[in-house]
Structure formats: C-alpha cells, structure tokens
Scaffold this active site. Structure first.
Site, PDB file in Angstrom:
ATOM      1  N   HIS A  82      34.833  35.036  47.335  1.00 12.39           N
ATOM      2  CA  HIS A  82      33.846  34.882  46.247  1.00 12.39           C
ATOM      3  C   HIS A  82      32.435  34.622  46.771  1.00 12.39           C
ATOM      4  O   HIS A  82      31.483  34.604  45.991  1.00 12.39           O
ATOM      5  CB  HIS A  82      34.243  33.737  45.311  1.00 12.39           C
ATOM      6  CG  HIS A  82      35.543  33.949  44.600  1.00 12.39           C
ATOM      7  ND1 HIS A  82      35.755  35.020  43.756  1.00 12.39           N
ATOM      8  CD2 HIS A  82      36.698  33.235  44.604  1.00 12.39           C
ATOM      9  CE1 HIS A  82      36.998  34.949  43.274  1.00 12.39           C
ATOM     10  NE2 HIS A  82      37.590  33.892  43.779  1.00 12.39           N
ATOM     11  N   ASP A 106      44.091  39.144  46.281  1.00 14.76           N
ATOM     12  CA  ASP A 106      44.087  37.833  45.628  1.00 14.76           C
ATOM     13  C   ASP A 106      44.133  38.057  44.109  1.00 14.76           C
ATOM     14  O   ASP A 106      43.715  39.106  43.620  1.00 14.76           O
ATOM     15  CB  ASP A 106      42.802  37.089  46.018  1.00 14.76           C
ATOM     16  CG  ASP A 106      42.743  35.659  45.507  1.00 14.76           C
ATOM     17  OD1 ASP A 106      43.060  34.749  46.286  1.00 14.76           O
ATOM     18  OD2 ASP A 106      42.370  35.453  44.328  1.00 14.76           O
ATOM     19  N   HIS A 112      42.283  36.752  41.934  1.00 15.55           N
ATOM     20  CA  HIS A 112      40.914  36.807  41.423  1.00 15.55           C
ATOM     21  C   HIS A 112      40.114  37.897  42.119  1.00 15.55           C
ATOM     22  O   HIS A 112      40.281  38.128  43.314  1.00 15.55           O
ATOM     23  CB  HIS A 112      40.218  35.458  41.647  1.00 15.55           C
ATOM     24  CG  HIS A 112      40.966  34.295  41.088  1.00 15.55           C
ATOM     25  ND1 HIS A 112      41.854  33.551  41.844  1.00 15.55           N
ATOM     26  CD2 HIS A 112      40.984  33.765  39.836  1.00 15.55           C
ATOM     27  CE1 HIS A 112      42.372  32.584  41.085  1.00 15.55           C
ATOM     28  NE2 HIS A 112      41.881  32.696  39.857  1.00 15.55           N
ATOM     29  N   ASP A 131      48.092  33.711  45.091  1.00 10.14           N
ATOM     30  CA  ASP A 131      48.007  33.180  43.726  1.00 10.14           C
ATOM     31  C   ASP A 131      48.469  34.194  42.675  1.00 10.14           C
ATOM     32  O   ASP A 131      48.402  33.932  41.478  1.00 10.14           O
ATOM     33  CB  ASP A 131      46.609  32.630  43.401  1.00 10.14           C
ATOM     34  CG  ASP A 131      45.475  33.502  43.869  1.00 10.14           C
ATOM     35  OD1 ASP A 131      45.729  34.631  44.341  1.00 10.14           O
ATOM     36  OD2 ASP A 131      44.313  33.055  43.766  1.00 10.14           O
TER      37      ASP A 131
HETATM   38  C1  OKP Z   1      39.530  31.153  44.294  1.00  7.18           C
HETATM   39  B1  OKP Z   1      40.390  32.221  44.940  1.00  7.18           B
HETATM   40  C2  OKP Z   1      38.925  26.261  37.023  1.00  7.18           C
HETATM   41  C3  OKP Z   1      37.551  26.833  37.233  1.00  7.18           C
HETATM   42  C4  OKP Z   1      37.328  27.517  38.515  1.00  7.18           C
HETATM   43  C5  OKP Z   1      37.931  28.922  40.214  1.00  7.18           C
HETATM   44  C6  OKP Z   1      38.977  29.815  40.789  1.00  7.18           C
HETATM   45  C7  OKP Z   1      38.648  30.180  42.191  1.00  7.18           C
HETATM   46  C8  OKP Z   1      39.742  30.965  42.833  1.00  7.18           C
HETATM   47  N1  OKP Z   1      39.227  25.124  37.778  1.00  7.18           N
HETATM   48  N2  OKP Z   1      38.329  28.354  38.979  1.00  7.18           N
HETATM   49  O1  OKP Z   1      40.120  33.525  44.504  1.00  7.18           O
HETATM   50  O2  OKP Z   1      41.811  31.969  44.851  1.00  7.18           O
HETATM   51 ZN    ZN Z   2      42.350  33.605  43.838  1.00  8.51          ZN
END
Ligand code: OKP
Ligand code: ZN
Length: 342
Positions: free
Chosen positions: A158, A193, A195, A282
């Site tokens: 990210h 991933d 996300h 994840d």
């Molecule tokens: C990181 B990776 C909820 C709000 C933020 C962020 C997710 C980041 C994922 N707590 N959530 O891509 O696994």
């Molecule tokens: Zn993720």
C-alpha cells in the site's frame, strides 16, 4: 517442511504500534509482530538479511518521504505527546508545496489513511523489511535459488513513492522489483493479497516495462476503496501493463482459480523473466479482517499453478491476520511452488 530459502531479520519485530482506528473506535493493531514469529517458526532456518543500504530504497521512494519516516516518531514525541504518531489532517483539496515543518502536517502529507501509525521501531523494522526483500532477491539474481521467500513485515504494497498507508511504510516488492530491473531483469509483479496493492500499482503505473497484476477484493466494498477497480489499466506509456482483477466478498477457490489463470496469462504475455509475488494470506477463510474463502490446501494449488509458468519467483510477504494459521498457509504456498521443480 519448507525447502524454499527464507530471509528475515529480527529487527523487523521492532515495529509494534499499540492500536489502530477500526470501525470508529480503537482496536488492537492487527499487523502485529507475532505474525512474523509464527511464519518464522515454519522454517528450520532463516537466512539473515544483508544490508544493501538506502540507495535501492531511494530508487523507489522520495527522499523527503524517507527522511520523514526516519524522524517522524521522534518529532511527534518532541511535541510532548504520548503514543504513536498518526495523521489526522489530509490535504485533499488545493494541494500546494507549503514546506510545512510541523509533524502533524507532515503526517497528513506523507500518508493517506489513519491505519498506519508510526511507532518507535517503525523505521528500523521497515528498513530491515526492505533489506529482507533485497536479500531474498539476491538469492535468485546470484543463481542460488529459483524460488525465494522474503519474510517481509511490515508489509509494503500500500506504500507509494511518498506515502504510507494500510500498515505499509516502504514498498518491499517494488524495491526488489526495481532493483532487479536495474540488474537487467524483465519483471512481472503479481499481487494476491486480499487488498489491492495500490502503492505498487501507483509506483509502476506509467511504466511499460514492469507488469503489475492484482487479484483482490472488489474495492467498492473493501479497503482501499479508491484504487483497484477493473478500469485502472495504467497510464501514458504504461497503458495495459496494469491489470486489476477484483472479486466479490465470499469468493472461493473455484472463482479464484479462474482469476489466477487470467493473471498468469498476463504474466506470460509480458514475457517476464522474474516474477515478484506479493503474497497476502488474508484471502484465508478465517481471516479476521477479510472475506474470501480460501482454505489451506488452496494455497498449495495456487503455488502449484504459479510454478507451472516456469519463472523464478521471489515471494514477498504482505498481509494475513489469522495468526494461528499463518505459518501453515505460507508453508502450503511455498510447498506448491517448490514441488513442481523437484
Ligand atoms: C494491509 B494488507 C480497519 C481499517 C484499516 C487497513 C487494511 C490494511 C491491509 N482496521 N484497514 O493489504 O493486508
Ligand atoms: Zn491485505
């Protein structure tokens, strides 16, 4: 038993933010250091990271941003505040170069969300996470391995040229990819991933040489919302070398497998000679913050399919928050990747 060489540095554990903003309140930070410990426990031995210095980091990240990461915690504490540094004011409209010194303003300038606190050990851990990616890459570049695993943590996908976000500070996969490109390799990055890897996409968005392909949760329902939609295909000379394959919540291996074949077709078409795999576990059915339904055995299949394209693979760890299963899920992927070659 994992036979793929793994790389890790214990200094990556120094990053331990206390809490994050979650569903409107404070919750325990999900990207905790025990994630790395449990993955490490699946290996008989891990190779230490070598120090490649700042240069490969600065080939991807803005110098001002790197300096910010290095000093942000100290600057935050120097204002008399307790706890970790977190931004709360973001310059969404009428952005202009104001050169603000105040740490509160710099946090807004160099981040895009409130999920990415900077704690005492954040710089040290992020620095070594990036060095771990470079070290695992060197095993491939030096011809010692065809598959190599970087136990990166904090994750990176990210993080963009000049921002942190989504638990990510330095983009480990992008740093390794850029380093490999500079040594003459043709790179495809596949991000699996849960996300979308918005930082990696952003870094290579106009670059025709580095392919970025991502399979992830539909950003209309899931973080990071603003990026990862199917119509994002690159810009300028890089049109066509960004490929986004969003999938709905509830996706299981059947639908995932089809997307994976499409992604691998894109990798083949790019005629890459090195695959950088941003791997997040994840997508696992029991992940506490995600909604796909992959099972442990599916990671073996994914590894197996990936190996079938016959490229060297640098696996870079991204997310995965079902900590008790994380070591086994990583092991399943690496076994699938490795079996093929035996
Ligand atoms: C990181 B990776 C909820 C709000 C933020 C962020 C997710 C980041 C994922 N707590 N959530 O891509 O696994
Ligand atoms: Zn993720």
């Amino acid at each position: 038993m994992i036979t793929v060489p793994g790389y890790f540095d214990r200094r990556q554990l120094a990053h331990e933010p206390v809490q994050e903003l979650h569903n409107g309140g404070w919750a325990a930070y999900a990207e905790k250091s025990s994630r790395a410990e449990i993955i490490a426990a699946s290996f008989d031995r891990l190779n230490p990271a070598r120090d490649f210095g700042l240069e490969p980091l600065l080939n991807v990240h803005d110098r001002g941003y790197v300096e910010f990461l290095h000093s942000a915690y100290e600057e935050w504490r120097a204002t008399g505040r307790d706890g970790d540094a977190i931004g709360y004011t973001w310059p969404v409209v009428q952005r202009r170069p104001l050169n603000l010194d105040r740490i509160d303003a710099k946090l807004g300038l160099y981040s895009y969300d409130a999920a990415t606190p900077i704690a005492e050990g954040t710089w040290e851990a992020s620095y070594w996470s990036a060095q771990t990616a470079l070290s695992a890459l060197s095993a491939i570049i030096d011809g010692e391995a065809t598959v190599s695993f970087a136990l990166c943590r904090p994750p990176g996908h990210h993080s963009g040229r000049d921002y942190c976000g989504g638990y990510c500070y330095l983009n480990n996969a992008a740093i390794a990819a850029e380093h490999a490109r500079r040594s003459g390799r043709r790179i495809a990055i596949l991000d699996i991933d849960y996300h979308h890897g918005n930082g990696t996409q952003d870094i290579f968005y106009e670059d025709p040489d580095v392919l970025f392909v991502s399979i992830h949760a539909d950003p209309t329902t899931d973080y990071p919302f603003f990026w990862g939609h199917a119509d994002e295909r690159g810009a300028g000379a890089g049109i066509g070398t960004t490929v986004n394959l969003p999938l709905p919540r509830g996706t299981d291996m059947t639908a995932y497998g089809s997307a994976l074949e499409e992604a691998l077709d894109a990798v083949r078409a790019h005629q890459a000679d090195l695959l950088v795999l941003s791997f997040g576990a994840d997508t696992f059915e029991d992940d506490p913050i995600s909604y796909f339904r992959l099972r442990q055995d599916d990671y073996r299949l994914i590894g197996d399919r990936m190996a079938s394209i016959g490229l060297p693979v640098l696996v870079v760890m991204e997310g995965g928050y079902a900590v008790d299963d994380l070591g086994h899920n990583v092991e399943a992927l690496l076994c699938g990747l490795d079996d093929h070659r035996a």
